[in-house]
Design an enzyme around this catalytic site. Structure first.
Site, PDB file in Angstrom:
ATOM      1  CE  LYS A 162     -58.933 -30.240 -21.920  1.00 57.37           C
ATOM      2  NZ  LYS A 162     -60.093 -29.417 -22.344  1.00 57.37           N
ATOM      3  CG  LEU A 245     -65.811 -33.337 -41.272  1.00 56.81           C
ATOM      4  CD1 LEU A 245     -67.057 -33.719 -42.064  1.00 56.81           C
ATOM      5  CD2 LEU A 245     -65.720 -31.818 -41.146  1.00 56.81           C
ATOM      6  CD  GLU A 251     -60.869 -22.704 -20.703  1.00 57.33           C
ATOM      7  OE1 GLU A 251     -60.698 -21.517 -21.099  1.00 57.33           O
ATOM      8  OE2 GLU A 251     -60.211 -23.223 -19.809  1.00 57.33           O
ATOM      9  CB  CYS A 285     -57.915 -19.381 -18.946  1.00 58.37           C
ATOM     10  SG  CYS A 285     -59.052 -20.526 -18.163  1.00 58.37           S
ATOM     11  CD  GLU A 463     -63.064 -28.484 -20.636  1.00 54.92           C
ATOM     12  OE1 GLU A 463     -62.499 -29.497 -21.047  1.00 54.92           O
ATOM     13  OE2 GLU A 463     -62.489 -27.574 -20.012  1.00 54.92           O
TER      14      GLU A 463
END
EC number: 1.2.1.8
Length: 489
Positions: A162, A245, A251, A285, A463
């Protein structure tokens, strides 16, 4: 007495005390030993982190791209020099085997920072001629202050993934690691500071979901990148949108299909299936937990899978021979055992595992035996819902069309894979599968160059890869008139 003592926040280039007066504990999932007591950030602490990030970001963005690139490369060098020490910390905090954390967690995080350090100088705009005396040019400018909210399965890798594109593009990042695995992000912050990243450009705030909510709703933050479950992701996205916004990258979870066709190399297919379900004790994941096997080869495939599962070496994470560790938390242990009970109750055939490991040194840890269910149906909970643990569901199919339709019959769309020797079938099937990350005759690798993200409720944005940089910048368009201005009135 804890192993690592009291852990604080990291704000403006230094460790800093939280003002909430609250702390939480983090434990070694293999032994139950108290690793650290961690200070939880307050709303005032988040405000302080945002203020320091704004100040640091102005200095960071004013540097040339080459200067930022050199500093990020130095951070990569420090990460690699300290790989073994960081791997041991990650082993204690996550319960992963030391062989895994040494080879994967820090290595892949450093690779991504190195990748974006190389791309920092490639961020550029366009020049578009309009008329002989007029043209437009564009600038890609940093967003400002970004927030990263991490998951507990790959703490330092996620922090690197990140922060790397954010910092390469000239932004600052405030990172909140999971409260389950909060330790290694602080080490990354120290490394960034030592490498020359200005104070405030990478801050770490600790805490539970309430701290993530403060970041998501903060008006001084321009973007939120979140890794975690679908329901939490929806809340983060809602707060980010309703407040100001914000740009978002999500993810999220998955229930990914792995399709084994009848022409597959079955030894290869079994190797892939076992890796896709039991690496990191199934806490990945992108795991391929719905294993669809063509009926003609199902029995031969199952035989090979069970032989490989029998060779898995569960044990102490510090043992170099261990390749299967505990689950990361007591809550996750209870969740996984609940799903295993559900599989049994709904009529799935238990082929391996199916229980907690409690003998000898396993008794104090959160270990679940690698579990394989056969004769599964699409309507079972273990097939429909993300478990995030070492549970494989094997389903059979007859035709390619059937396999694709059933594989796509889910709200998730993170990953998918096929195993086949037929090149045409491989690409045809992959093109029909509704998933953002796909593999043919392999599984699980996510190199820095490869965009990572999902379809449907598995996420928004990507990513890694070149395109991610676009989502950490905004475009400014500028028209230049060299000739005489033509008045309207």
């Amino acid at each position: 007495m804890s192993v690592y003592g009291l852990q604080r926040l990291y704000i403006a280039g230094a460790h800093a005390d939280a003002t909430s007066g609250k702390t939480f504990d983090t434990f070694d999932p293999a032994t139950g030993e108290l690793l650290a007591r961690v200070q939880q950030a307050s709303a005032d602490d988040v405000d302080r982190a945002v203020a320091s990030a704004r100040e640091g970001q102005r200095e960071w963005a004013a540097m040339t791209a080459m200067q930022r690139s050199r500093i990020l490369r130095r951070a990569v060098e420090l990460l690699r020099e300290r790989n073994n020490a960081l791997a041991e910390l990650e082993m204690r905090d996550t319960g992963k085997p030391i062989a895994e954390t040494r080879a994967v967690d820090i290595v892949t995080g450093a690779d991504v920072i190195e990748y974006y350090a190389g791309l920092a100088t490639a961020i550029e705009g366009l020049q578009v001629p309009l008329r002989p005396e007029s043209f437009v040019y564009t600038r890609r400018e940093p967003l400002g202050v970004c927030a990263g909210i991490g998951a507990w399965n790959y703490p330092i890798q996620i922090a690197c993934w990140k922060s790397a594109p954010a910092l390469a593009a000239g932004n600052a990042m405030i990172f909140k690691p999971s409260e389950v695995t909060p330790l290694s992000a602080l080490k990354l912050a120290e490394i960034y500071t030592e490498a020359g990243v200005p104070a405030g450009v990478f801050n770490v705030v600790q805490g539970d979901g309430s701290v993530g909510a403060l970041l998501s709703a903060h008006p001084g933050i321009a973007k939120v990148s979140f890794t975690g479950g679908v329901e939490t992701g929806k809340k983060v996205m809602s707060l980010a949108g309703a407040s100001s916004l914000k740009e978002v990258t999500m993810e999220l979870g998955g229930k990914s299909p792995l399709i084994v066709f009848d022409d597959a190399d079955l030894d290869r297919a079994a190797d892939i299936a076992v890796t896709a379900n039991f690496f990191s004790a199934g806490q990945v994941c992108t795991n391929g937990t719905r294993v669809f096997v063509q009926q003609a080869v199902k029995d031969a495939f199952v035989e090979r899978v069970l032989a490989r599962v029998a060779r898995i070496r569960a044990g102490k994470p510090s043992d170099p021979d261990t390749n299967f560790g505990p689950l990361a938390s007591a809550a996750q242990l209870d969740k996984v055992l609940g799903y295993i009970d559900s599989g049994k109750a709904e009529g799935a055939k238990l082929l391996a595992g199916g229980a907690r490991l409690v003998n000898d040194h396993f008794a104090s840890g959160q270990y679940v035996a690698p579990t394989v269910f056969g004769d599964c149906r699409d309507d079972m909970r273990i097939v429909r819902e993300e478990i995030f643990g070492p549970v494989m569901s094997i389903l059979s199919f007859e035709t390619e069309d059937e396999a694709i339709a059933r594989a796509n019959a889910t709200d998730y769309g993170l990953a998918a894979g096929v195993v086949t020797e037929n090149l045409s079938r491989a690409h045809r099937a992959i093109h029909r599968l509704e998933a953002g990350i796909c593999w043919i005759n392999t599984w699980g690798e996510s190199p820095a160059e490869m965009p990572v993200g999902g379809y449907k409720q598995s996420g928004v944005g990507r990513e890694n890869g070149i395109t991610t940089l676009e989502h950490y910048t905004r475009i400014k368009s500028v028209q230049v008139e060299l000739g005489r201005y033509q008045p309207v009135f």
